[in-house]
Design a protein around this motif. Sequence first.
Motif, short mmCIF file in Angstrom:
data_model
loop_
_atom_site.label_atom_id
_atom_site.label_comp_id
_atom_site.label_asym_id
_atom_site.label_seq_id
_atom_site.Cartn_x
_atom_site.Cartn_y
_atom_site.Cartn_z
N GLN A 9 5.10 11.36 22.24
CA GLN A 9 3.68 11.16 22.52
C GLN A 9 2.81 12.01 21.60
O GLN A 9 1.79 11.56 21.08
N LYS A 10 3.22 13.26 21.39
CA LYS A 10 2.47 14.15 20.49
C LYS A 10 2.52 13.64 19.06
O LYS A 10 1.53 13.69 18.33
N LEU A 11 3.68 13.14 18.66
CA LEU A 11 3.82 12.62 17.30
C LEU A 11 2.95 11.38 17.11
O LEU A 11 2.31 11.21 16.06
N MET A 12 2.90 10.53 18.11
CA MET A 12 2.05 9.34 18.04
C MET A 12 0.58 9.73 18.02
O MET A 12 -0.24 9.10 17.36
N SER A 13 0.23 10.79 18.74
CA SER A 13 -1.14 11.27 18.74
C SER A 13 -1.53 11.77 17.35
O SER A 13 -2.62 11.48 16.86
N LEU A 14 -0.62 12.50 16.71
CA LEU A 14 -0.88 12.97 15.34
C LEU A 14 -1.01 11.78 14.39
O LEU A 14 -1.89 11.77 13.52
N PHE A 15 -0.16 10.78 14.56
CA PHE A 15 -0.23 9.57 13.73
C PHE A 15 -1.57 8.88 13.89
O PHE A 15 -2.18 8.42 12.92
N PHE A 16 -2.04 8.81 15.13
CA PHE A 16 -3.34 8.19 15.42
C PHE A 16 -4.46 8.95 14.71
O PHE A 16 -5.36 8.36 14.10
N ILE A 17 -4.42 10.28 14.77
CA ILE A 17 -5.46 11.10 14.13
C ILE A 17 -5.45 10.87 12.62
O ILE A 17 -6.50 10.71 11.99
N VAL A 18 -4.25 10.88 12.03
CA VAL A 18 -4.13 10.68 10.58
C VAL A 18 -4.68 9.31 10.18
O VAL A 18 -5.42 9.19 9.20
N CYS A 19 -4.33 8.28 10.94
CA CYS A 19 -4.81 6.94 10.63
C CYS A 19 -6.33 6.86 10.74
O CYS A 19 -7.00 6.27 9.87
N MET A 20 -6.88 7.44 11.79
CA MET A 20 -8.31 7.36 12.02
C MET A 20 -9.08 8.07 10.91
O MET A 20 -10.06 7.54 10.36
N LEU A 21 -8.64 9.28 10.54
CA LEU A 21 -9.31 10.03 9.48
C LEU A 21 -9.13 9.36 8.13
O LEU A 21 -10.03 9.41 7.28
N SER A 22 -7.99 8.73 7.92
CA SER A 22 -7.76 8.01 6.66
C SER A 22 -8.72 6.83 6.53
O SER A 22 -9.30 6.60 5.47
N ILE A 23 -8.88 6.09 7.62
CA ILE A 23 -9.81 4.95 7.60
C ILE A 23 -11.24 5.43 7.35
O ILE A 23 -11.98 4.83 6.56
N ALA A 24 -11.62 6.52 8.02
CA ALA A 24 -12.97 7.06 7.84
C ALA A 24 -13.19 7.51 6.40
O ALA A 24 -14.26 7.27 5.83
N ALA A 25 -12.19 8.15 5.80
CA ALA A 25 -12.31 8.61 4.41
C ALA A 25 -12.44 7.43 3.46
O ALA A 25 -13.24 7.46 2.51
N MET A 26 -11.66 6.38 3.72
CA MET A 26 -11.74 5.19 2.87
C MET A 26 -13.10 4.52 2.99
O MET A 26 -13.70 4.10 1.99
N ASN A 27 -13.62 4.42 4.21
CA ASN A 27 -14.92 3.77 4.42
C ASN A 27 -16.04 4.56 3.76
O ASN A 27 -16.98 3.98 3.20
N ARG A 28 -15.96 5.89 3.85
CA ARG A 28 -17.05 6.71 3.32
C ARG A 28 -17.01 6.86 1.81
O ARG A 28 -18.02 6.70 1.12
N ASP A 29 -15.82 7.18 1.27
CA ASP A 29 -15.71 7.54 -0.14
C ASP A 29 -14.87 6.59 -0.97
O ASP A 29 -14.77 6.76 -2.19
N ASN A 30 -14.23 5.62 -0.32
CA ASN A 30 -13.30 4.73 -1.02
C ASN A 30 -12.18 5.52 -1.69
O ASN A 30 -11.65 5.12 -2.73
N LYS A 31 -11.85 6.66 -1.08
CA LYS A 31 -10.80 7.53 -1.61
C LYS A 31 -9.89 7.99 -0.48
O LYS A 31 -10.33 8.10 0.66
N LEU A 32 -8.65 8.30 -0.85
CA LEU A 32 -7.71 8.83 0.13
C LEU A 32 -6.79 9.83 -0.57
O LEU A 32 -6.08 9.48 -1.52
N PHE A 33 -6.85 11.08 -0.12
CA PHE A 33 -6.05 12.17 -0.69
C PHE A 33 -6.21 12.25 -2.21
O PHE A 33 -5.24 12.47 -2.95
#
Length: 381
Positions: A9-33
């Motif tokens: 459950q904790k691992l899935m929660s971390l995965f969810f956070i990573v996915c959400m922040l990745s989507i937000a970064a892509m939407n805002r800056d069109n960049k990821l890492f």
Amino acid sequence: MKQNNAFIQKLMSLFFIVCMLSIAAMNRDNKLFGYDFGEADKQSAAVAVNNDTLSVQPDGSFIVNTKPLAKDVQGYGGPVPLRIHVSKDGVVAAIEAEPNAETPDFFNQAKLLLTRWQGKTVDVAMAETDKVDAVSGATFSSNAIIANMQRGLAYANRHTAQSKAADDASGTILEGSGSSSASGWTIGGIAALIVVLLGAIVPLFYKSRRWHKVQLVLNVVVLGLWTGTFVSFTLLMRLFSGGLSLAALATLAAPLLMVVVALFYPLAGKPGHYCAHVCPFGSAQELAGKLTRRKLRVPVRLNKALNMFRTVLWAVLMVLLLTGTWVAWIDYELFTAFLYSSASVWVVVLAVLFLVLSVWVPRPYCRYVCPTGTLLRGFKR
């Protein structure tokens, strides 16, 4: 079996956070890492006149765009590219800041540095760069501006001496023009890293109320008031969008360790460790709560309503972030009140009000408002 399920459950929660922040970064800056997904389109659409870095004008003047030169230089929110206008006589005529993801209030303070180079020859401006100090309260943005100016001026100097060779140097980052002031270790950065290490390690092996108070004070004074170091959506978006380069490692060492504690400690069975032992604003609220033993009793119904408010507020803010409707809210979490010389007045006022309230209500901002804390609380559920 229960332990395995909890870990998953904790691992899935971390995965969810990573996915959400990745989507937000892509939407805002069109960049990821650090990878710019729009760069290929820009290159295919570019016309082979001058290059991405240099634009020569009909009157002999030219403009240096620092975006290709300083891809590894990051402010607090991401890259801070500049356009340096140089006259045909070799004088810095104007400096423009390109669009960036810095907090507007802080970046407007840092932009005042641009006048230090304006009106000077390229050689004099290059020498002036070593004398420019970061603006207090906007250190990340200031250092990014200084680093961009170092590289842009070095490129301009090279073009002045070898104008024909400049056309083939669009992606070159000149040796010796790196951002020593922007990427080097500072006393404040080292102190912040030490304090974060203490908060991350000591409570795991040593339980002491007296030491905990010392840690809280260090968090407020060093991490908050002195260096303005904390985990926020702005920092998380900056890391997911711009990534982490070796040049920025020294500057971001303490914030990066904070992120590790906040995101990965829960996997080891330590949820809330960051909020309890490292977060400077949480520490300030806890210290304020020690001023009196008299506490207001929050009724059960009100407590449930406030918890529901926190969840609904977080959901609304996430929708605004993920859809790009209003991303700027991430720059105004109350943590920024520690940077009081540059923070918005209303942010400082709200922070003070929550600190006063925390005298009678334990950590009210953490419990009922904090969007970053709500994100991290996903590990507890």
